[in-house]
Design a protein around this motif. Structure first.
Motif, PDB file in Angstrom:
ATOM      1  N   LEU A   8      52.316  28.364  11.881  1.00  0.00           N
ATOM      2  CA  LEU A   8      53.757  28.302  12.093  1.00  0.00           C
ATOM      3  C   LEU A   8      54.132  28.404  13.563  1.00  0.00           C
ATOM      4  O   LEU A   8      55.241  28.045  13.934  1.00  0.00           O
ATOM      5  CB  LEU A   8      54.453  29.388  11.289  1.00  0.00           C
ATOM      6  N   ALA A   9      53.234  28.843  14.396  1.00  0.00           N
ATOM      7  CA  ALA A   9      53.562  29.025  15.806  1.00  0.00           C
ATOM      8  C   ALA A   9      53.544  27.720  16.588  1.00  0.00           C
ATOM      9  O   ALA A   9      53.997  27.678  17.719  1.00  0.00           O
ATOM     10  CB  ALA A   9      52.581  30.013  16.426  1.00  0.00           C
ATOM     11  N   PHE A  74      47.492  20.019   6.247  1.00  0.00           N
ATOM     12  CA  PHE A  74      47.459  18.579   6.028  1.00  0.00           C
ATOM     13  C   PHE A  74      46.973  17.851   7.267  1.00  0.00           C
ATOM     14  O   PHE A  74      47.093  18.347   8.376  1.00  0.00           O
ATOM     15  CB  PHE A  74      48.857  18.072   5.650  1.00  0.00           C
ATOM     16  N   ALA A  75      46.483  16.638   7.041  1.00  0.00           N
ATOM     17  CA  ALA A  75      45.940  15.826   8.133  1.00  0.00           C
ATOM     18  C   ALA A  75      46.757  14.553   8.351  1.00  0.00           C
ATOM     19  O   ALA A  75      46.205  13.472   8.465  1.00  0.00           O
ATOM     20  CB  ALA A  75      44.483  15.487   7.834  1.00  0.00           C
ATOM     21  N   LEU A  96      58.669  15.385   1.816  1.00  0.00           N
ATOM     22  CA  LEU A  96      58.790  16.112   3.078  1.00  0.00           C
ATOM     23  C   LEU A  96      58.386  15.264   4.267  1.00  0.00           C
ATOM     24  O   LEU A  96      58.572  15.673   5.406  1.00  0.00           O
ATOM     25  CB  LEU A  96      57.919  17.374   3.048  1.00  0.00           C
ATOM     26  N   GLY A  97      57.796  14.099   4.010  1.00  0.00           N
ATOM     27  CA  GLY A  97      57.291  13.271   5.097  1.00  0.00           C
ATOM     28  C   GLY A  97      55.967  13.822   5.598  1.00  0.00           C
ATOM     29  O   GLY A  97      55.211  14.448   4.854  1.00  0.00           O
ATOM     30  N   VAL A  98      55.698  13.625   6.861  1.00  0.00           N
ATOM     31  CA  VAL A  98      54.447  14.122   7.451  1.00  0.00           C
ATOM     32  C   VAL A  98      54.685  15.549   7.936  1.00  0.00           C
ATOM     33  O   VAL A  98      55.531  15.788   8.793  1.00  0.00           O
ATOM     34  CB  VAL A  98      53.988  13.223   8.613  1.00  0.00           C
ATOM     35  N   VAL A  99      53.984  16.479   7.331  1.00  0.00           N
ATOM     36  CA  VAL A  99      54.064  17.881   7.740  1.00  0.00           C
ATOM     37  C   VAL A  99      52.672  18.390   8.065  1.00  0.00           C
ATOM     38  O   VAL A  99      51.676  17.834   7.609  1.00  0.00           O
ATOM     39  CB  VAL A  99      54.732  18.775   6.659  1.00  0.00           C
ATOM     40  N   LYS A 100      52.623  19.449   8.837  1.00  0.00           N
ATOM     41  CA  LYS A 100      51.346  20.024   9.264  1.00  0.00           C
ATOM     42  C   LYS A 100      50.800  21.017   8.250  1.00  0.00           C
ATOM     43  O   LYS A 100      49.604  21.073   7.993  1.00  0.00           O
ATOM     44  CB  LYS A 100      51.544  20.692  10.619  1.00  0.00           C
ATOM     45  N   SER A 101      51.713  21.836   7.664  1.00  0.00           N
ATOM     46  CA  SER A 101      51.281  22.861   6.718  1.00  0.00           C
ATOM     47  C   SER A 101      52.454  23.326   5.876  1.00  0.00           C
ATOM     48  O   SER A 101      53.608  23.115   6.225  1.00  0.00           O
ATOM     49  CB  SER A 101      50.696  24.063   7.469  1.00  0.00           C
ATOM     50  N   GLU A 120      55.873  23.326   7.881  1.00  0.00           N
ATOM     51  CA  GLU A 120      55.956  23.088   9.308  1.00  0.00           C
ATOM     52  C   GLU A 120      55.776  21.607   9.588  1.00  0.00           C
ATOM     53  O   GLU A 120      54.765  21.024   9.217  1.00  0.00           O
ATOM     54  CB  GLU A 120      54.869  23.887  10.031  1.00  0.00           C
ATOM     55  N   LYS A 121      56.778  20.997  10.211  1.00  0.00           N
ATOM     56  CA  LYS A 121      56.685  19.593  10.619  1.00  0.00           C
ATOM     57  C   LYS A 121      55.924  19.508  11.914  1.00  0.00           C
ATOM     58  O   LYS A 121      55.948  20.420  12.739  1.00  0.00           O
ATOM     59  CB  LYS A 121      58.069  18.987  10.805  1.00  0.00           C
ATOM     60  N   LYS A 122      55.259  18.389  12.107  1.00  0.00           N
ATOM     61  CA  LYS A 122      54.593  18.165  13.390  1.00  0.00           C
ATOM     62  C   LYS A 122      55.642  17.925  14.455  1.00  0.00           C
ATOM     63  O   LYS A 122      56.689  17.364  14.192  1.00  0.00           O
ATOM     64  CB  LYS A 122      53.661  16.966  13.298  1.00  0.00           C
ATOM     65  N   LYS A 123      55.364  18.363  15.667  1.00  0.00           N
ATOM     66  CA  LYS A 123      56.307  18.184  16.787  1.00  0.00           C
ATOM     67  C   LYS A 123      56.437  16.728  17.134  1.00  0.00           C
ATOM     68  O   LYS A 123      55.598  15.937  17.001  1.00  0.00           O
ATOM     69  CB  LYS A 123      55.841  18.964  18.005  1.00  0.00           C
TER      70      LYS A 123
END
Length: 123
Positions: A8-9, A74-75, A96-101, A120-123
């Motif tokens: 999350l950071a 997720f990758a 949710l689209g492309v998210v990291k976790s 958490e969405k990717k930046k």
């Protein structure tokens, strides 16, 4: 929980499932019966995470955390989330689209501390 904090950071948090929903029921009964519908919030009970549309049934398995929590990493795939609620046939589904976790924390103490999903969405 260190893994969860690190995930999350590094990105932008988005809400996964609503913690509670209000739904209505329609009841068909034989003559002579009265129906009373209790109006109370339905609490988030269970979450399923999918790679792609849920109809494809490609659910992803989480990494178990402490106290019944779950973490998914997720990758870069398109993620869908399915939210199920206590005593309700209603199922909420969202792309949710492309998210990291994503993480799921189960309820503690009923409505005072309901279950929650954070992604958490990717930046």
């Amino acid at each position: 929980m260190v893994m969860y904090a690190l995930l999350l950071a590094t990105g932008i948090q988005v809400s996964g499932c609503p913690a509670t929903i209000q739904d209505t029921q329609v009841v068909a009964v034989s003559t002579g019966w009265d129906v009373r519908i209790e109006k109370r919030p339905r609490l988030l009970e269970r979450v399923t995470v999918y790679s792609g549309e849920p109809s494809r049934r490609r659910s992803l398995q989480p990494v178990p955390g402490k106290n019944g929590s779950s973490i998914w990493g997720f990758a870069g795939e398109n993620i869908w989330i399915e939210c199920r609620y206590s005593d309700s046939a209603a199922v909420l589904i969202k792309n949710l689209g492309v998210v990291k976790s994503c993480s799921f924390e189960p309820a503690e103490g009923g409505t005072s501390n309901p279950a929650r999903v954070t992604c958490e969405k990717k930046k």
